[in-house]
Design an enzyme around this catalytic site. Structure first.
Site, PDB file in Angstrom:
ATOM      1  N   CYS A 100      19.701  17.533  -0.741  1.00 11.77           N
ATOM      2  CA  CYS A 100      20.420  17.544  -2.008  1.00 11.77           C
ATOM      3  C   CYS A 100      21.615  18.476  -1.888  1.00 11.77           C
ATOM      4  O   CYS A 100      21.487  19.607  -1.417  1.00 11.77           O
ATOM      5  CB  CYS A 100      19.494  17.996  -3.127  1.00 11.77           C
ATOM      6  SG  CYS A 100      20.370  18.288  -4.680  1.00 11.77           S
ATOM      7  N   CYS A 150      18.761  13.413  -6.116  1.00 14.78           N
ATOM      8  CA  CYS A 150      17.668  14.354  -5.869  1.00 14.78           C
ATOM      9  C   CYS A 150      16.544  14.182  -6.891  1.00 14.78           C
ATOM     10  O   CYS A 150      16.801  14.073  -8.089  1.00 14.78           O
ATOM     11  CB  CYS A 150      18.207  15.777  -5.929  1.00 14.78           C
ATOM     12  SG  CYS A 150      16.955  17.052  -5.772  1.00 14.78           S
ATOM     13  N   ILE A 162      21.312   9.183  16.138  1.00 14.11           N
ATOM     14  CA  ILE A 162      20.832   9.823  14.909  1.00 14.11           C
ATOM     15  C   ILE A 162      19.527   9.195  14.430  1.00 14.11           C
ATOM     16  O   ILE A 162      19.091   9.433  13.317  1.00 14.11           O
ATOM     17  CB  ILE A 162      21.893   9.694  13.784  1.00 14.11           C
ATOM     18  CG1 ILE A 162      22.237   8.213  13.530  1.00 14.11           C
ATOM     19  CG2 ILE A 162      23.154  10.484  14.124  1.00 14.11           C
ATOM     20  CD1 ILE A 162      23.144   7.987  12.327  1.00 14.11           C
ATOM     21  N   HIS A 192      24.882  14.645  16.604  1.00 12.40           N
ATOM     22  CA  HIS A 192      25.453  13.991  15.426  1.00 12.40           C
ATOM     23  C   HIS A 192      24.492  13.940  14.236  1.00 12.40           C
ATOM     24  O   HIS A 192      24.696  13.178  13.308  1.00 12.40           O
ATOM     25  CB  HIS A 192      25.939  12.583  15.793  1.00 12.40           C
ATOM     26  CG  HIS A 192      27.114  12.606  16.736  1.00 12.40           C
ATOM     27  ND1 HIS A 192      27.510  11.507  17.466  1.00 12.40           N
ATOM     28  CD2 HIS A 192      27.960  13.600  17.090  1.00 12.40           C
ATOM     29  CE1 HIS A 192      28.559  11.828  18.214  1.00 12.40           C
ATOM     30  NE2 HIS A 192      28.843  13.100  18.003  1.00 12.40           N
ATOM     31  N   THR A 224      20.459   0.995  21.823  1.00 14.16           N
ATOM     32  CA  THR A 224      20.673  -0.454  21.705  1.00 14.16           C
ATOM     33  C   THR A 224      19.474  -1.233  22.256  1.00 14.16           C
ATOM     34  O   THR A 224      19.154  -2.306  21.760  1.00 14.16           O
ATOM     35  CB  THR A 224      21.950  -0.924  22.441  1.00 14.16           C
ATOM     36  OG1 THR A 224      21.962  -0.376  23.753  1.00 14.16           O
ATOM     37  CG2 THR A 224      23.199  -0.489  21.709  1.00 14.16           C
ATOM     38  N   ASN A 232      24.600   3.498  33.016  1.00  6.12           N
ATOM     39  CA  ASN A 232      25.228   2.810  31.892  1.00  6.12           C
ATOM     40  C   ASN A 232      25.448   1.360  32.285  1.00  6.12           C
ATOM     41  O   ASN A 232      25.778   1.074  33.429  1.00  6.12           O
ATOM     42  CB  ASN A 232      26.575   3.468  31.530  1.00  6.12           C
ATOM     43  CG  ASN A 232      27.032   3.087  30.133  1.00  6.12           C
ATOM     44  OD1 ASN A 232      26.237   3.044  29.203  1.00  6.12           O
ATOM     45  ND2 ASN A 232      28.309   2.787  29.991  1.00  6.12           N
ATOM     46  N   ARG A 273      30.345   1.117  18.046  1.00  6.32           N
ATOM     47  CA  ARG A 273      31.606   1.274  18.780  1.00  6.32           C
ATOM     48  C   ARG A 273      31.799   0.184  19.836  1.00  6.32           C
ATOM     49  O   ARG A 273      32.868   0.034  20.391  1.00  6.32           O
ATOM     50  CB  ARG A 273      31.644   2.628  19.482  1.00  6.32           C
ATOM     51  CG  ARG A 273      31.734   3.774  18.509  1.00  6.32           C
ATOM     52  CD  ARG A 273      31.871   5.086  19.222  1.00  6.32           C
ATOM     53  NE  ARG A 273      31.785   6.183  18.272  1.00  6.32           N
ATOM     54  CZ  ARG A 273      30.645   6.730  17.877  1.00  6.32           C
ATOM     55  NH1 ARG A 273      29.505   6.310  18.372  1.00  6.32           N
ATOM     56  NH2 ARG A 273      30.646   7.708  16.997  1.00  6.32           N
ATOM     57  N   THR A 290      26.118   5.947  27.684  1.00  4.31           N
ATOM     58  CA  THR A 290      27.376   6.331  27.049  1.00  4.31           C
ATOM     59  C   THR A 290      28.531   6.121  28.016  1.00  4.31           C
ATOM     60  O   THR A 290      28.384   6.307  29.217  1.00  4.31           O
ATOM     61  CB  THR A 290      27.362   7.803  26.577  1.00  4.31           C
ATOM     62  OG1 THR A 290      28.678   8.156  26.142  1.00  4.31           O
ATOM     63  CG2 THR A 290      26.936   8.761  27.679  1.00  4.31           C
TER      64      THR A 290
HETATM   65 ZN   LIG Z   1      18.465  18.844  -5.968  1.00  2.00          ZN
END
Ligand SMILES: [Zn+2]
Length: 239
Positions: free
Chosen positions: A129, A150, A105, A121, A28, A214, A36, A191
């Site tokens: 693909c 793809c 992520i 995650h 953040t 936190n 969340r 977290t």
């Molecule tokens: Zn493919």
């Protein structure tokens, strides 16, 4: 330096096997919203709540809508590492920190120079693909329209991100358990520990230097040795 930062520095100075476990709060501060949190995506206008859209069922049944949300809300092309990412990478270079375990992520730890990053995650930087397995990068997803197809075979390209209803990668989980159980210092940052699998993983820690950083108080009482209720970047930049 604040008193708590001073205490943190003391603990870090005396450790050479630190593991960092981070959540959405780490990102953040780079401008990536936590969907969340109360001021996150929950309160933004969309036809479905984020947990619905980011579920495997939804991905299969309404892929167009999934990718519309995905591109708009989960891809943050202008986000840059913040002082927390930079400091953690520095601690790894100094051979004090062994691993970053993250629930994010966005790939910002790697962008800051961290090498041992366990992404529980998944990552928006890996996309495959579903038919032939061909890799597609972040920019491909960002500039795709509708359901990304793809470039080799026309199959649907799926982000390597763990959706609701999907299981975590067991190999990554096992490595996370190993790093945590062998760590002499564990820093948990950004977290509230409410998100699976955070609370469960932390039970494997056997050391005596448990630090929580936190912005708001965390739900679980972990008998932490040090609790800092400040933004993580502002804290780490001081040590
Ligand atoms: Zn493919």
């Amino acid at each position: 330096m604040t008193q708590s930062a001073e205490k943190l520095k003391e603990l870090v100075d005396g450790s050479d096997n630190i593991v960092f476990f981070g959540g959405a709060g780490v990102s953040t501060e780079s401008g990536i919203p936590d969907f969340r949190s109360t001021d996150g995506l929950y309160h933004q206008q969309y036809d479905y709540p984020p947990e619905t859209i980011l579920s495997h069922t939804f991905y299969e049944s309404k892929p167009e809508e999934f990718f519309r949300f995905y591109r708009a809300k989960l891809l943050a092309p202008s986000a840059k590492p913040n002082p927390a990412h930079v400091k953690l990478a520095e601690l790894e270079r100094q051979r004090k920190l062994k691993a970053v375990i993250t629930q994010n992520i966005d790939g910002l730890h790697q962008a800051a120079g961290s090498r041992e990053v366990l992404e529980l995650h998944g990552s928006v930087h890996r996309n495959y693909c579903e038919k032939c397995g061909k890799f597609h990068d972040f920019d491909f997803m960002l500039h795709s329209e509708g359901v990304p197809r793809c470039t080799a075979c026309g199959g649907r390209v799926k982000p390597d991100v763990v959706l609701y209803e999907e299981g975590l990668d067991m190999e990554t989980m096992e490595r996370a358990v190993r790093f945590i159980s062998e760590a002499d210092m564990l820093i948990i940052g950004g977290t509230s520990l409410n998100v699976y699998p955070a609370a469960g993983l932390i039970r494997y820690y056997r050391g005596r230097k448990l630090v929580l950083i936190n912005k708001s108080a965390v739900a679980a009482d972990l008998n932490a040795d040090l609790v800092i209720t400040e933004p993580i970047g502002e804290t780490l930049v001081q040590i």
